[in-house]
Design an enzyme around this catalytic site. Sequence first.
Site, short mmCIF file in Angstrom:
data_model
loop_
_atom_site.label_atom_id
_atom_site.label_comp_id
_atom_site.label_asym_id
_atom_site.label_seq_id
_atom_site.Cartn_x
_atom_site.Cartn_y
_atom_site.Cartn_z
CD GLU A 40 -3.19 -0.99 0.37
OE1 GLU A 40 -3.22 0.22 -0.07
OE2 GLU A 40 -3.71 -2.12 0.08
CB CYS A 71 -1.70 7.76 1.33
SG CYS A 71 -3.24 6.90 1.95
P1 NAD Z 1 7.87 4.46 5.03
O1 NAD Z 1 8.14 3.72 3.82
O2 NAD Z 1 9.20 5.36 5.28
O3 NAD Z 1 7.80 3.86 6.22
C1 NAD Z 1 6.72 3.07 6.59
C2 NAD Z 1 7.26 1.61 7.38
O4 NAD Z 1 8.51 0.91 6.81
C3 NAD Z 1 7.66 2.05 8.80
O5 NAD Z 1 7.08 1.23 9.71
C4 NAD Z 1 9.37 2.02 8.78
O6 NAD Z 1 9.73 1.75 10.25
C5 NAD Z 1 9.65 1.14 7.66
N1 NAD Z 1 10.83 1.41 7.19
C6 NAD Z 1 11.41 2.54 6.86
N2 NAD Z 1 12.36 2.47 6.30
C7 NAD Z 1 12.75 0.87 6.18
C8 NAD Z 1 13.53 0.20 5.58
N3 NAD Z 1 14.91 0.64 4.94
N4 NAD Z 1 13.59 -1.16 5.74
C9 NAD Z 1 12.47 -1.57 6.23
N5 NAD Z 1 11.49 -1.13 6.92
C10 NAD Z 1 11.51 0.18 6.70
O7 NAD Z 1 6.74 5.38 4.98
P2 NAD Z 1 6.36 6.55 5.93
O8 NAD Z 1 7.10 7.75 5.97
O9 NAD Z 1 6.09 5.88 7.54
O10 NAD Z 1 4.70 6.97 5.58
C11 NAD Z 1 4.41 7.52 4.39
C12 NAD Z 1 4.34 7.19 3.00
O11 NAD Z 1 3.36 6.02 3.04
C13 NAD Z 1 3.82 8.08 2.04
O12 NAD Z 1 4.47 7.88 0.71
C14 NAD Z 1 2.37 7.68 1.95
O13 NAD Z 1 1.72 7.87 0.74
C15 NAD Z 1 2.42 6.14 2.03
N6 NAD Z 1 1.11 5.73 2.68
C16 NAD Z 1 0.24 4.89 1.72
C17 NAD Z 1 -0.80 4.56 2.21
C18 NAD Z 1 -1.69 3.77 1.38
O14 NAD Z 1 -2.95 3.34 1.98
N7 NAD Z 1 -1.41 3.35 0.27
C19 NAD Z 1 -1.54 5.04 3.43
C20 NAD Z 1 -0.64 5.68 4.21
C21 NAD Z 1 0.68 6.17 3.88
#
Ligand code: NAD
Length: 486
Positions: A230, A264
């Site tokens: 997602e 998002c």
């Molecule tokens: P992110 O990808 O930075 O982090 C998401 C999760 O991944 C967190 O739990 C984090 O700890 C983990 N993570 C971060 N870096 C990692 C790595 N190198 N290896 C493994 N795990 C890692 O995203 P965010 O900043 O928390 O959220 C914002 C993003 O999420 C935006 O792009 C937004 O559009 C998207 N989003 C999508 C939806 C949807 O329903 N499609 C909903 C909410 C947010």
Amino acid sequence: MSCEEGKGLVKDSRSDPTLGMDPFEDTLRRLREAFSSGLTRPAEFRAAQLKALGSFLQDNRELLHQALAQDLGKSVAESEMSEIITTKGEIDWALRYLRSWMKDEKVSKNLATQLDSAFIRKEPFGLVLIIAPWNYPLNLTLVPLVGALAAGNCVVLKPSEISQSSEKVLAEVLPRYLDQSCFAVVLGGPEETGRLLEHKFDYIFFTGSPRVGKIVMTAASKHLTPVTLELGGKNPCYVDDDCDPQTVANRVAFFRYFNAGQTCVAPDYVLCSPETQERLLPALQNAITRFYGEDPRSSPDLGRIINEKHFQRLRGLLGCGRVAIGGQSDESERYIAPTVLVDVQDAEPVMQEEIFGPILPIMNVRGLDEAIDVINRREKPLALYAFSNSSQVVKQALARTSSGIFGGNKGFFHVTLPTMPLGGVGHSGMGGYHGKFSFDTFSHHRSCLLSCAGLEKLNDITYPPYPNWKQKVINYILSPPSCTIL
Ligand code: NAD
């Protein structure tokens, strides 16, 4: 990192100097054993877990409101609307339909299988990992959890380390409600999550950025683990010339500035003609003042940016184009005013990266055709919106583009419907969830064909040798069912 057996929580390794070689092994083994024992399969067990999740929300409402206020400056109304009520709604929906979702699904048969029993069984995958982002720290953690529990899985939950207060409540309080032999919360940032992902899971459900989505998918591919991703991206919002500007402004401002724009599915940028822009600007100003008052900084209904890093990133974006509305910021509060930018260029950062904040750029196009060109030149977005008084224009925008979800003269409320999947396409993700779609996402659809042990004579026709007459009969009996025969 130490593992508190029986507490459903693997402690955070970020401040733990006594790091073991593999901090997750014991917990994952425990959960696998619970799954193998069959504990999570009966409907009664699943329903009990879902009810317990509902109690967690109910009993800790105030604590959850406080955590969301600390993390994102969310008002109680926003917290209720977007985090608690929606999650509770998913729980109630799952409880209502759980038994019917779990039923074997009978399928129609061809002549060769007429005497057999043909059905699809929805079975749990086993041990699933849910990784969540920070922007709706409860909803985006717990709504997938509803699906995973309803489908009878054991679950490792990895909340975002960035929404710290919510993470704390999820780690310390939630495990007290769920059966700890089949549920655990794991804490950590990129490094710890990377180590966690080295383990084999039976399903991974990830919500977050496309960048990390690729990391998760790469890790999953090592074990051939199926994934739902997602993801995010830039959501276009086309506004036609014939619209009533105030109506559009109200609807766009509401879901662009909700949660301080950190949503998002929020509209990321507006595409409209210069004439429509001129009508839209005073209407947007009107809507912002109506929602948040003359001084939005003092409004209890406007959230704050999650952390310093994102605040600085957003402040940088305020330099793109020209500020038409808002533009003020205050670092001490991580406050950014509801802002509208005009005269932005396609190549500027605000039109290249996902904004994820209370900033709305407007880019001029000559009409629907050019808007569709702009949209289709880019990656497929998570959400796409079209505003017009003409249903033909809305239908064209729908027919000639692709996105995870589509809103015609409306936005945001998709996520409140358990009857529709939420999910991206292409760069915005793969798979979907909510309601039965969650249950199906977390279930393996197993095709089952049960025949009787006798009546072997009937099979003779399919065995070699194959003279002409036999081939004709086989072709006939193997052709797809022409009508539904259950
Ligand atoms: P992110 O990808 O930075 O982090 C998401 C999760 O991944 C967190 O739990 C984090 O700890 C983990 N993570 C971060 N870096 C990692 C790595 N190198 N290896 C493994 N795990 C890692 O995203 P965010 O900043 O928390 O959220 C914002 C993003 O999420 C935006 O792009 C937004 O559009 C998207 N989003 C999508 C939806 C949807 O329903 N499609 C909903 C909410 C947010």
